[in-house]
Design an enzyme around this catalytic site. Structure first.
Site, PDB file in Angstrom:
ATOM      1  N   ASP A  33      -0.663   9.950 -15.376  1.00 38.91           N
ATOM      2  CA  ASP A  33      -0.987  11.283 -14.879  1.00 38.91           C
ATOM      3  C   ASP A  33      -1.451  12.235 -15.974  1.00 38.91           C
ATOM      4  O   ASP A  33      -1.058  12.097 -17.125  1.00 38.91           O
ATOM      5  CB  ASP A  33       0.296  11.882 -14.286  1.00 38.91           C
ATOM      6  CG  ASP A  33       0.121  12.243 -12.826  1.00 38.91           C
ATOM      7  OD1 ASP A  33      -1.028  12.282 -12.341  1.00 38.91           O
ATOM      8  OD2 ASP A  33       1.120  12.493 -12.166  1.00 38.91           O
ATOM      9  N   HIS A  50     -10.582  11.103 -17.766  1.00 38.07           N
ATOM     10  CA  HIS A  50     -10.417   9.736 -17.265  1.00 38.07           C
ATOM     11  C   HIS A  50     -10.866   8.715 -18.317  1.00 38.07           C
ATOM     12  O   HIS A  50     -10.211   7.692 -18.534  1.00 38.07           O
ATOM     13  CB  HIS A  50     -11.230   9.557 -15.984  1.00 38.07           C
ATOM     14  CG  HIS A  50     -10.754  10.410 -14.850  1.00 38.07           C
ATOM     15  ND1 HIS A  50      -9.428  10.585 -14.553  1.00 38.07           N
ATOM     16  CD2 HIS A  50     -11.456  11.165 -13.940  1.00 38.07           C
ATOM     17  CE1 HIS A  50      -9.317  11.400 -13.509  1.00 38.07           C
ATOM     18  NE2 HIS A  50     -10.534  11.759 -13.121  1.00 38.07           N
ATOM     19  N   LEU A 144       0.982 -11.547 -21.261  1.00 36.39           N
ATOM     20  CA  LEU A 144       1.226 -10.334 -20.470  1.00 36.39           C
ATOM     21  C   LEU A 144       0.436 -10.372 -19.167  1.00 36.39           C
ATOM     22  O   LEU A 144      -0.758 -10.698 -19.173  1.00 36.39           O
ATOM     23  CB  LEU A 144       0.802  -9.107 -21.283  1.00 36.39           C
ATOM     24  CG  LEU A 144       0.799  -7.756 -20.554  1.00 36.39           C
ATOM     25  CD1 LEU A 144       2.231  -7.287 -20.287  1.00 36.39           C
ATOM     26  CD2 LEU A 144       0.033  -6.707 -21.336  1.00 36.39           C
TER      27      LEU A 144
HETATM   28  C1  LIG Z   1      -9.960   3.478 -10.952  1.00 30.88           C
HETATM   29  C2  LIG Z   1      -9.564   3.352 -12.388  1.00 30.88           C
HETATM   30  C3  LIG Z   1      -9.287   4.491 -13.150  1.00 30.88           C
HETATM   31  C4  LIG Z   1      -8.941   4.344 -14.475  1.00 30.88           C
HETATM   32  N1  LIG Z   1      -8.645   5.470 -15.224  1.00 30.88           N
HETATM   33  C5  LIG Z   1      -8.342   5.469 -16.647  1.00 30.88           C
HETATM   34  C6  LIG Z   1      -6.858   5.465 -16.886  1.00 30.88           C
HETATM   35  C7  LIG Z   1      -6.211   6.742 -16.407  1.00 30.88           C
HETATM   36  C8  LIG Z   1      -6.085   6.794 -14.940  1.00 30.88           C
HETATM   37  C9  LIG Z   1      -7.265   7.162 -14.137  1.00 30.88           C
HETATM   38  C10 LIG Z   1      -8.579   6.781 -14.620  1.00 30.88           C
HETATM   39  N2  LIG Z   1      -8.873   3.077 -14.990  1.00 30.88           N
HETATM   40  N3  LIG Z   1      -8.533   2.640 -16.238  1.00 30.88           N
HETATM   41  C11 LIG Z   1      -8.588   1.299 -16.217  1.00 30.88           C
HETATM   42  C12 LIG Z   1      -8.944   0.852 -14.958  1.00 30.88           C
HETATM   43  C13 LIG Z   1      -9.056  -0.541 -14.521  1.00 30.88           C
HETATM   44  C14 LIG Z   1      -8.787  -0.893 -13.204  1.00 30.88           C
HETATM   45  C15 LIG Z   1      -8.851  -2.219 -12.806  1.00 30.88           C
HETATM   46  C16 LIG Z   1      -9.179  -3.179 -13.737  1.00 30.88           C
HETATM   47  F1  LIG Z   1      -9.234  -4.477 -13.368  1.00 30.88           F
HETATM   48  C17 LIG Z   1      -9.456  -2.841 -15.056  1.00 30.88           C
HETATM   49  C18 LIG Z   1      -9.380  -1.522 -15.451  1.00 30.88           C
HETATM   50  C19 LIG Z   1      -9.128   1.994 -14.191  1.00 30.88           C
HETATM   51  N4  LIG Z   1      -9.469   2.104 -12.896  1.00 30.88           N
END
Ligand SMILES: Cc1cc(N2CCCCCC2)n2ncc(-c3ccc(F)cc3)c2n1
Length: 253
Positions: A33, A50, A144
């Protein structure tokens, strides 16, 4: 720039060496968050928060790997996040492929297994394609387990599990009176995973927010005021240190 007092590592040691290898959490879950507020405080667009949050994902993965944590579940996109402006949702839906394009090779080198929980329905094809490729390319890895909760909501997950049990009972394949907690858990998307021992939530929010509500029933909860983009390996170690202080076993069970 004003200096926020928040975010300083607590007085406790936040070094991995100070942690006991005998009482590590098997499964750590994180509600990541504060990305938008981090950006706003710096006069940056939410997208910058983000993107910076993705770098914090890498730091959390590195820390979990260094400690030998078995499962790391990251709440990346909730079912409620669809209510955000379309431009932000479209941006977020491109982050999985952006993250994996940069990180997947290193994840594979570190024997990390990528998984996803959440509803596939509703996710863009390009998002699913990137995630499915990562899942496929890491399926045989024994290190992991990096589990992304994407388009995930706990109530929806539990409702689908109840529906599955109800169908089996209606078809005479299950005695309703004999249904156990284990029967229910085996129909959750986290089937086969141990429950989180430790939940970390950043940005000062003190809520569970429809995240793994069944699975978190007995988890230690560690909250911090820092925003997710500020999260470092030291914060991860501090949270695990607090977990160990709370679950001190003195050699007992
Ligand atoms: C939607 C979203 C948002 C997202 N944020 C970055 C981290 C903070 C939270 C919101 C934004 N991140 N960060 C990594 C992923 C991801 C998801 C699936 C995957 F297989 C590999 C990476 C991600 N996906």
């Amino acid at each position: 720039m004003f200096e926020r007092i928040r975010g300083r590592i607590g007085s406790r040691s936040a070094e991995p060496e100070a942690l006991s290898p005998d009482n590590l959490p098997q499964h750590v879950a994180i509600i990541m968050d504060g990305n938008g507020r981090w950006a706003k405080e710096r006069g940056l667009p939410r997208a910058a928060g983000h993107r910076s949050g993705m770098k914090a994902v890498k730091r959390a993965v590195r820390a979990a790997n260094r400690l030998g944590i078995r499962f790391l579940t990251l709440y990346a996109f909730s079912t409620e996040n669809w209510k955000r402006p379309k431009a932000e949702v479209d941006f977020l839906m491109r982050l999985p492929q952006e993250f994996l394009a940069i990180e997947l090779d290193e994840l594979i080198e570190n024997n990390v297994q990528v998984r996803m929980i959440g509803q596939r329905e509703g996710l863009p094809a390009h998002t699913l394609e990137a995630i499915d490729e990562a899942i496929r390319r890491t399926a045989g890895n024994a290190g992991l387990v990096l589990n992304f909760a994407l388009n995930y909501g706990s109530r929806k997950e539990m409702l689908e599990a109840v529906r599955a049990l109800a169908r089996e009972a209606a078809e005479g394949r299950l005695d309703p009176e004999a249904i156990t907690e284990s029967d229910f858990e085996s129909r959750l998307q986290t089937c086969g995973m141990p429950e989180p021992d430790l939940l970390i939530r950043t940005s000062g929010e003190l809520r569970i927010s429809n995240f793994m509500m069944w699975q978190l029933a007995y988890s230690e909860l560690w909250f911090t005021d820092i925003y997710w983009p500020e999260f470092t390996e030291a914060h991860f170690y501090e949270a695990v240190g607090e977990y160990q202080r709370r679950t001190r076993r003195y050699g007992g069970l």
